[in-house]
Design a protein around this motif. Structure first.
Motif: not given
Ligand code: HEM
Ligand SMILES: [Cu+2]
Ligand SMILES: [Cu+2]
Lengths: 604, 333
Positions: B59-60, B62-63
């Protein structure tokens, strides 16, 4: 301005009130919101100072601290253990009940709800005023507790009996045989929180009624912005959970004053003082307390999630991904939130079979949280991101809430919780969800709505400096807490040199404390920016400086008493951002009547 | 702007992840587990750690990539393409319904796995119904009543004589009854000790090397004033002591840490040691560190666990402790 309807001179029938009526005993939701905002900022300062004292003691347990040395001459210039326990107890109490909850529901709930649903004010303006003024007895009582005999409470913000509640009979002065601070100070604490609860209850019935009854024409439920959905569900949570806390507070007050024994079993002995017959249950308090306080942790984050959704969609210039899924996941979190309170009690002596059930419910609550994170990422995807200070804080909410959500899974797993319960791992979790998520969201919301509130901008450059330093130092102090917890360091201890397994952690604690001090100093940048901008910030009367869709941006800046010069009519959902044919602007305000194609809201 | 902030987020995240990787090497991680619970608990911790680490990085990352790509202010370009690293799942991404289903069902399955993986271990550690099975039907546990108070752990043992009888007839129903009734039935010849939990094991001949097997331990936990928490971090044991309740706690040690040292006429038992000659080792000092706030002395409400190498060592200690008057044995700090 595309939003601009011609201002009408026919202002709603509101006469100009006196200063006292306008700013002090105001019934205007915006002013009440600002009152909550200012008091929360003041308490944030107080809570911060308490936290720094905690950190200093932890890092240098045997040092004489300059200034503090004078207060503790009897104790060789070192802070007493009771004083330390008081510090963290009051830090948490202040931050939870006087900062985060009033910021979110008090300040932003009040400011945003009527404006974002297109209403002139709350359904019950006088009740709204009362809800703020009921905070004042709470403020006075909690501050008075510092001057009570024995000092402010020191039994943790959770105030578990019997430490908090055992009291000698009134004839003997209502002192506690268990701890000096559990006497008068604790009684003040109980009364103070009761007042906070009454205040919140008045707020929540008002919010529910307002959102149900006072929406502008065309504002269907599924056209409400996420901020409003979140405030709505939060208000429902509060309405159902608060009575239970109030009951618990009253029971403990009775135990402490007139000798009931709701939480006191038989046979308690302190030194050579024995309590009378008991018959109560200590665990009953924990059940009642967490039945409120677990939903309360969602009260402390859902509004921030709502506001962050709006900020991200605005500045990514993209429709919010999965609008309905976002609503359902908030509702899911709230619903599940009522059946997971036992995860705070896995090691408490509650029947372990119940623990298994609570564990499954708790782990499943990570699912709606995950869905929300994916949706925020999906919103940014293919966006045209504008890095305003508000957006940076909102993005950091997403980035760091991930950590808080993931650490929750460790503690939800009952066997793993055996090891990490009541360690710094929990403290790390709390601060990732409450500081680096909720408070970051609050900062974002302040930068975002400041121009609407005060007709001036906050300084963006210093805003970004504030953001960058807060981000670095917050991670610097809170992330290593997970490591400390994994190494077994217990929470709520003033000195970690007493055990073999904690002693080696001192250096890391010192690094964290330095980071914490820098984090505290960074907030002075915010304070200066906030106060100076109130009077000197770049002035604006522009209604919609961020080119946002929701209704508050179609009201004059700042909105007058009664809010809208033209009663708004809603034609569309709140998240139609992005280029569309036949329009130069990349957004479609909710009040805009426009029949062309609209930006694809995540393809639905 | 976007690239700067993307890097800013990335650097912070990498620094935090790096701290996690470096911490064990710096001696800041779970201490070595020394009970049979530890094996299971640590395994579950690691499973969750790897799963959450994966989702953290995913997730990080992707962010950060999105900030980098879509924060450039160059409106035209990004609105069209799927970024390179997402190309393989481009068709999925372009059908939001499918991607929403995917990111709901996959995490749901993983979370359910995590939840159900915990149940067995939790039951072994805490369910009353599993106690006998876990401790072994034909073993006599070291039975100790631990009574907490501000700010001490008071331990009560059966006398050496009585305990010898129990050891001889582990399956005798009278013995089992006696053990069950232990917290309610103080005897005049019980042995009282403060802040010291003594247990034992026995070396056994393994096929290729000598092993050491711990004897099960059964603690009856209570408190007479406020909440405390019986916390043995190295054993992965933690249980609150609750006023008005007596709560059984059990575990089996897997490693000794106490040696008997005879100097002149007196015998001493010292913990933190592998053998009588060796230097004391901090990793072999096992604290009982109260984990529930219980007042001003909470932080220093500390006892120690002494795991004797042999049953005979333990019995000898028990005999001597029974004779000592002040309820403290020789090696108290
Ligand atoms: C993924 C979602 C979450 C899960 C699975 C989760 C799980 C847990 C668990 C199991 C505990 C108890 C740990 C223990 O005492 O051993 C806990 C404590 C706590 N959680 Fe969460 N949590 C989640 C999200 C949140 C959020 C969103 C908030 C607040 C905004 C929050 C605030 C807290 C607080 C304040 C405590 C500590 C209370 C105390 O003992 O002082 N959590 N959480
Ligand atoms: Cu909770
Ligand atoms: Cu304690």
């Amino acid at each position: 301005m595309s939003v601009g309807h011609p201002p009408t001179t026919a202002a709603p029938a509101h006469h100009e009130p006196s200063f006292l009526g306008k700013y002090i005993f105001s019934t205007d939701h915006k002013i009440i919101g600002m009152q909550f905002l200012f008091t929360s900022i003041i308490f944030l300062g107080l809570g911060g100072i308490l936290a720094l004292l905690v950190r200093i003691q932890l890092a240098w347990p045997h040092a004489e601290i300059p200034i503090l040395r004078e207060w503790f001459v009897d104790n060789g210039g070192r802070m007493t253990e009771s004083f330390y326990n008081m510090l963290f107890s009051m830090h948490a109490t202040v931050m939870i009940f006087f900062v985060i909850i009033p910021f979110l529901t008090g300040a932003f709930g009040n400011f945003t709800i009527p404006l974002m649903i297109g209403a002139p004010d709350m359904a019950f303006p006088k009740l709204n005023m009362m809800s703020y003024w009921f905070m004042w007895p709470a403020f006075v009582l909690i501050l008075a507790s510092f001057y009570a005999e024995g000092g402010a409470p020191a039994a943790g913000w959770t105030s578990y009996p019997t430490l908090s509640s055992i009291t000698m009979p009134a004839g003997e002065g209502l002192h506690s045989p268990a701890a000096p601070n559990s006497g008068h100070g604790q009684i003040f604490w109980l009364l103070s929180l009761t007042c906070v609860g009454i205040s919140s209850m008045m707020g929540s019935v008002n919010y529910i009624t307002t959102i149900i009854n006072m929406r502008a024409p065309g504002m269907t439920l599924y056209r409400m912005p996420m901020t409003i959905w979140a405030m709505f569900i939060t208000a429902i949570l509060q309405a159902f959970a608060l009575p239970v806390l109030t009951v618990a507070l009253i029971y403990q007050s009775l135990d402490k004053s007139i000798g009931t024994t709701f939480f006191l079993p038989d046979g308690l002995t302190f030194g050579n003082w024995s309590a009378g017959p008991g018959g109560g249950q200590t665990l009953l308090w924990q059940h009642l307390f967490w039945f409120y306080s677990h939903p309360a942790v969602y009260i402390m984050i859902l509004p921030a999630m709502g506001m962050v959704s709006d900020i991200i969609s605005t500045f990514a210039r993209r429709p919010l991904f999965g609008y309905r899924a976002m609503i359902y996941s908030i509702a899911g979190i709230a619903g599940l939130g009522f059946i997971v309170w036992g995860h705070h009690m896995f090691q408490s002596g509650m029947d372990p079979r119940l623990g298994t059930g609570f564990m499954i419910a708790t782990i499943m609550i990570a699912l709606p949280s995950a869905v929300k994170v994916f949706n925020w990422l999906g919103t940014v995807y293919r966006g045209d991101i504008q890095f305003t200070t508000a957006m940076l804080f909102a993005l950091s909410f997403v980035a760091l809430f991930i950590i808080g959500g993931l650490s929750g899974i460790f503690m939800a797993a009952t066997p793993v919780d055996i090891y990490i319960h009541d360690t710094y791992f929990i403290v790390g979790h709390i601060h990732y969800v409450l500081f680096t998520s909720s408070l970051m969201g609050i900062f974002g919301a302040i930068y975002y709505w400041f121009p609407k509130m005060f007709g001036r901008f906050m300084n963006e450059f210093w805003g970004k400096v504030h953001f960058a330093l807060t981000f670095v130092f917050a991670n610097g102090v809170f992330f290593p807490m997970h490591i400390l917890g994994t190494a077994g360091m217990r929470r709520r201890i003033p000195d970690l040199t007493a055990t073999a397994f904690e002693s080696p952690l001192l250096t890391l604690n010192q690094v964290m404390t330095i980071s914490a001090i820098l984090l505290g100093l960074t907030q002075l940048i915010f304070l200066a920016n906030f106060l100076l901008s109130l009077f000197l910030g770049k002035q604006t009367t522009e209604r919609n400086p961020w080119h946002s869709n929701t209704l508050e941006w179609s009201a004059p800046t700042p909105p007058p008493h009664g809010n809208f010069d033209v009663p708004p009519v809603v034609y569309r959902g709140p998240y139609e951002y992005g280029a569309v044919p036949n329009r130069t602007e990349d957004y479609l305000p909710q009040t805009l009547k426009f029949d062309g194609p609209v930006p694809a809201a995540s393809g639905h | 702007m976007g690239k700067t902030w993307a890097v800013f987020f990335a650097v912070n995240m990498i620094a935090m992840a790096a701290l996690c990787f470096a911490a064990p090497a710096m001696g800041m991680w779970m201490p070595e587990g020394v009970s049979t619970h530890a094996h299971d608990v640590d395994f579950l911790f690691d499973v969750i750690l790897w799963i959450t680490a994966f989702f953290f990085f995913l997730t990080e990352a992707i962010l950060v990539v999105f900030l980098w790509k879509y924060g450039c202010g160059c409106k035209e370009a990004p609105a069209t393409g799927v970024p390179g690293f997402l190309k393989p799942i481009a068709p999925l991404i372009d059908t939001p319904h499918k991607v929403e289903m995917a990111w709901t069902i996959v995490p749901a399955a993983i979370l359910l796995y995590i939840a159900f993986a915990q149940i067995g271990t939790w039951a072994n550690v805490k369910y009353q119904s599993r106690r006998q099975q876990f401790l072994g039907e034909d073993k006599t546990p070291v039975t100790i009543e631990v009574s907490a108070r501000q700010f001490e752990w008071r331990m009560r043992y059966p006398s050496a004589e009585r305990f010898r009888e129990w050891l001889k007839n582990p399956n005798d129903s009278e013995v089992k009854k006696d053990i069950d009734a232990f917290p309610r039935n103080p005897h005049a010849d019980d042995v009282h000790v403060v802040n010291e939990l003594h247990v034992f094991g026995e070396p056994v001949k393994g096929p290729d090397m000598d092993e050491w097997k711990g004897n099960p331990v059964l603690v009856y936990l209570s408190t007479r004033d406020v909440l405390h928490s019986f916390n043995l971090p190295q054993f992965r044991v933690k249980q609150d002591a609750v006023p008005g309740k007596t709560i059984p706690v059990w575990f089996v040690p897997t490693k000794p840490n106490t040696v008997k040292i005879e100097s002149g006429s007196s015998t001493m038992w010292l913990d933190g040691r592998r053998d009588a000659k060796g230097e004391p080792d901090r990793m072999l000092i096992w604290d009982i560190a109260c984990a529930e706030l219980c007042g001003w002395g909470h932080w220093r409400m500390i006892g120690r666990v002494y795991v004797h190498r042999t049953q005979d060592d333990f019995l000898e200690w028990l005999e001597q402790a029974g004779k000592s008057e002040h309820g403290r044995t020789a090696m108290t700090r």
